[in-house]
Design a protein around this motif. Structure first.
Motif, PDB file in Angstrom:
ATOM      1  N   VAL A 192       0.838  -1.203   0.000  1.00 22.54           N
ATOM      2  CA  VAL A 192       0.000   0.000   0.000  1.00 22.54           C
ATOM      3  C   VAL A 192       0.871   1.250   0.000  1.00 22.54           C
ATOM      4  O   VAL A 192       0.620   2.211  -0.745  1.00 22.54           O
ATOM      5  CB  VAL A 192      -0.949   0.000   1.220  1.00 22.54           C
ATOM      6  CG1 VAL A 192      -1.626   1.360   1.369  1.00 22.54           C
ATOM      7  CG2 VAL A 192      -1.986  -1.101   1.093  1.00 22.54           C
ATOM      8  N   ALA A 193       1.908   1.249   0.832  1.00 23.26           N
ATOM      9  CA  ALA A 193       2.784   2.413   0.938  1.00 23.26           C
ATOM     10  C   ALA A 193       3.479   2.710  -0.393  1.00 23.26           C
ATOM     11  O   ALA A 193       3.614   3.872  -0.793  1.00 23.26           O
ATOM     12  CB  ALA A 193       3.818   2.194   2.034  1.00 23.26           C
ATOM     13  N   GLU A 194       3.897   1.662  -1.088  1.00 25.68           N
ATOM     14  CA  GLU A 194       4.570   1.879  -2.369  1.00 25.68           C
ATOM     15  C   GLU A 194       3.602   2.452  -3.406  1.00 25.68           C
ATOM     16  O   GLU A 194       3.966   3.324  -4.195  1.00 25.68           O
ATOM     17  CB  GLU A 194       5.188   0.566  -2.854  1.00 25.68           C
ATOM     18  CG  GLU A 194       6.401   0.151  -2.023  1.00 25.68           C
ATOM     19  CD  GLU A 194       6.980  -1.176  -2.473  1.00 25.68           C
ATOM     20  OE1 GLU A 194       6.303  -1.876  -3.265  1.00 25.68           O
ATOM     21  OE2 GLU A 194       8.105  -1.514  -2.036  1.00 25.68           O
ATOM     22  N   ARG A 195       2.366   1.941  -3.393  1.00 25.45           N
ATOM     23  CA  ARG A 195       1.370   2.478  -4.334  1.00 25.45           C
ATOM     24  C   ARG A 195       1.070   3.939  -4.028  1.00 25.45           C
ATOM     25  O   ARG A 195       0.989   4.777  -4.928  1.00 25.45           O
ATOM     26  CB  ARG A 195       0.094   1.639  -4.275  1.00 25.45           C
ATOM     27  CG  ARG A 195      -1.048   2.205  -5.114  1.00 25.45           C
ATOM     28  CD  ARG A 195      -2.187   1.218  -5.247  1.00 25.45           C
ATOM     29  NE  ARG A 195      -2.645   0.735  -3.964  1.00 25.45           N
ATOM     30  CZ  ARG A 195      -3.456   1.422  -3.145  1.00 25.45           C
ATOM     31  NH1 ARG A 195      -3.859   2.634  -3.482  1.00 25.45           N
ATOM     32  NH2 ARG A 195      -3.854   0.904  -2.012  1.00 25.45           N
ATOM     33  N   LEU A 196       0.900   4.266  -2.745  1.00 25.08           N
ATOM     34  CA  LEU A 196       0.608   5.650  -2.364  1.00 25.08           C
ATOM     35  C   LEU A 196       1.802   6.569  -2.638  1.00 25.08           C
ATOM     36  O   LEU A 196       1.620   7.735  -3.003  1.00 25.08           O
ATOM     37  CB  LEU A 196       0.214   5.721  -0.892  1.00 25.08           C
ATOM     38  CG  LEU A 196      -1.135   5.103  -0.526  1.00 25.08           C
ATOM     39  CD1 LEU A 196      -1.378   5.201   0.973  1.00 25.08           C
ATOM     40  CD2 LEU A 196      -2.273   5.796  -1.276  1.00 25.08           C
ATOM     41  N   ARG A 197       3.007   6.063  -2.463  1.00 23.31           N
ATOM     42  CA  ARG A 197       4.188   6.881  -2.751  1.00 23.31           C
ATOM     43  C   ARG A 197       4.203   7.285  -4.220  1.00 23.31           C
ATOM     44  O   ARG A 197       4.517   8.434  -4.560  1.00 23.31           O
ATOM     45  CB  ARG A 197       5.469   6.108  -2.398  1.00 23.31           C
ATOM     46  CG  ARG A 197       6.738   6.909  -2.672  1.00 23.31           C
ATOM     47  CD  ARG A 197       7.990   6.153  -2.303  1.00 23.31           C
ATOM     48  NE  ARG A 197       8.147   4.920  -3.086  1.00 23.31           N
ATOM     49  CZ  ARG A 197       9.232   4.165  -3.084  1.00 23.31           C
ATOM     50  NH1 ARG A 197      10.269   4.514  -2.335  1.00 23.31           N
ATOM     51  NH2 ARG A 197       9.294   3.067  -3.816  1.00 23.31           N
ATOM     52  N   GLU A 198       3.860   6.351  -5.088  1.00 26.53           N
ATOM     53  CA  GLU A 198       3.811   6.657  -6.516  1.00 26.53           C
ATOM     54  C   GLU A 198       2.723   7.688  -6.821  1.00 26.53           C
ATOM     55  O   GLU A 198       2.935   8.642  -7.578  1.00 26.53           O
ATOM     56  CB  GLU A 198       3.557   5.372  -7.313  1.00 26.53           C
ATOM     57  CG  GLU A 198       3.570   5.568  -8.813  1.00 26.53           C
ATOM     58  CD  GLU A 198       3.414   4.255  -9.556  1.00 26.53           C
ATOM     59  OE1 GLU A 198       2.897   4.295 -10.690  1.00 26.53           O
ATOM     60  OE2 GLU A 198       3.796   3.192  -9.010  1.00 26.53           O
TER      61      GLU A 198
END
Length: 446
Positions: A192-198
């Motif tokens: 989730v964090a990686e998707r939100l970072r993008e």
């Protein structure tokens, strides 16, 4: 098989009581229609308490009844947002998202009509927040909770909430994302964090940061295409061309196969190029279909609509295109406002007025008056007959708008202006419209 005939001309011949009975009978057999009508009545003045009451009772119903009630609430939210309601609709929209999420979590069924309604609810919540922005940090906390501690649905698109979040909200989400990435190993929270970072890099316009995120992903055609699109959007065309030339897809054995096609060969890019060259409702629909498939529609839609609104001020044809796009999007109130504001064609204006007359009679009166004058100018019996029919409709609209005296004055002025057109006067009498007493009929028909 021939297409079904248009029933509207027939329905217009029915009196109000007959229409009420028909609609009421259908609503008794269709729970979603019944709930929608109940909410329309209850929220006419901007009061959303009936929608909350419907949600209160919905959780005790069976799945079909619950889905129908939620659908009615969503229809009401959309209608009030389209109409520019001054009510704060964000709490109701957020509650609807939370309620549907809870029901889906209990049922474990994340497909079907209810899942589609959850996606609609999130989109409407974003619109409601844009109309009446809540506290940005509280909104950020809700998104963080839904994404990191929720059941996996809904998936939030930060682009839709970027405006209401503003710098404080986006900064709060970024802080949480950075903490999770620093502390978490592989798993749901890190994904989730990686998707939100993008998404954050996209929303904040951090082109280099976004390129770094994309470049760190395992090589794939989709990733390469997105890198090319990001570079092009940033105006870095030479880098985009160079990346497209270098990118290769590989089979399982790592053998180079086909060079990545330039961005112009990507379906979304082609459709966008078509739209930019000829911005109208057809190229918009094609762009929507392509971008929805790749998950790019939110960003594409925003810029495409902005372009159509910009062009709408330039002429009638462009105003028509924007109006038709909004109609295709299921946003009739916005379409009407665009039609009036930018001056759409009389034909399209009349089409929308016919759709709105039942619920917004006062708004449509000027359009039907213009149409009456246009018909009279044709100076033929059929046009006079249609003008009389429209006058009968105008009488009804004025009555429903509590302005019957205005119709009387308008009719008197119209008859005085066209008093020598005896065929017109005859058709008005035949339509059983009372004429001013001073009207006389010249001997020579015109």
């Amino acid at each position: 098989m021939s297409p079904p005939s248009d029933l509207r001309p027939y329905l217009r011949t029915l009196d109000a009581e007959t229409l009420v009975d028909l609609l009421h009978g259908h609503a008794e057999r269709d729970p979603e229609l019944r709930h929608s009508l109940e909410l329309r009545a209850a929220t006419q003045s901007g009061d959303v308490s009936e929608a909350h009451r419907l949600l209160d009772t919905a959780v005790t119903d069976g799945n079909g009844e619950y889905t129908a009630k939620v659908g009615a609430v969503l229809d009401t939210l959309r209608r009030m947002l389209d109409a520019g309601s001054r009510a704060d609709l964000a709490p109701l929209a957020r509650r609807t998202v939370d309620d549907i999420s809870a029901v889906l979590e209990q049922s474990g069924d994340h497909a079907g009509d209810l899942a589609d309604r959850l996606d609609r609810a999130v989109e409407l919540y974003a619109r409601a927040c844009a109309a009446r922005p809540p506290d940005p940090e509280k909104l950020a906390d809700w998104i963080i909770e839904v994404e990191f501690d929720g059941p996996g649905r809904p998936v939030i698109d930060l682009a839709g909430f970027a405006g209401p979040l503003g710098e404080p909200g986006l900064r709060r989400i970024k802080s949480t994302v950075d903490d999770v990435l620093a502390a978490s190993g592989p798993g749901h929270r890190r994904d989730v964090a990686e998707r939100l970072r993008e998404q954050l890099a996209e929303v904040l316009g951090d082109v280099d940061g976004l390129l770094a995120i994309l470049s760190a992903k395992p090589p794939s055609r989709d990733v390469s295409l997105k890198i090319v699109r990001v570079l092009r959007a940033a105006g870095r065309h030479s880098e985009a061309i160079a990346h497209a030339a270098r990118a290769l897809t590989h089979d399982k054995n790592g053998h180079a196969q086909t060079p990545l096609k330039p961005p112009e060969d990507d379906e979304v890019s082609r459709r966008r190029k078509d739209f930019d060259a000829r911005p109208d409702h057809e190229t918009y629909a094609a762009l929507r279909e392509a971008a929805t498939t790749t998950g790019e529609w939110t960003a594409q839609r925003r810029t495409a609509l902005a372009r159509l609104r910009e062009l709408a001020a330039e002429g009638v044809e462009q105003a028509d295109e924007l109006t038709r796009v909004l109609l295709d999007e299921g946003r009739p109130d916005e379409a009407w406002r665009a039609c009036v504001r930018f001056g759409a064609s009389p034909r399209l204006k009349l089409e929308l007025a016919e759709q709105r007359a039942a619920e917004h009679p006062a708004e449509t009166i000027p359009v039907f008056r213009e149409h009456v004058e246009e018909l009279i100018e044709h100076k033929d019996p059929q046009a006079y007959r249609e003008a009389a029919r429209r006058l009968k409709l105008l009488r009804t609209l004025h009555k429903r708008s509590d302005t019957p005296d205005e119709f009387t004055a308008y009719l008197a002025g119209l008859v005085e202006t066209h008093r020598r057109k005896t065929r017109l006067i005859t058709e008005i009498r035949a339509a059983r419209i009372a004429l001013p007493k001073a009207v006389t009929s010249p001997r020579t028909p015109r």
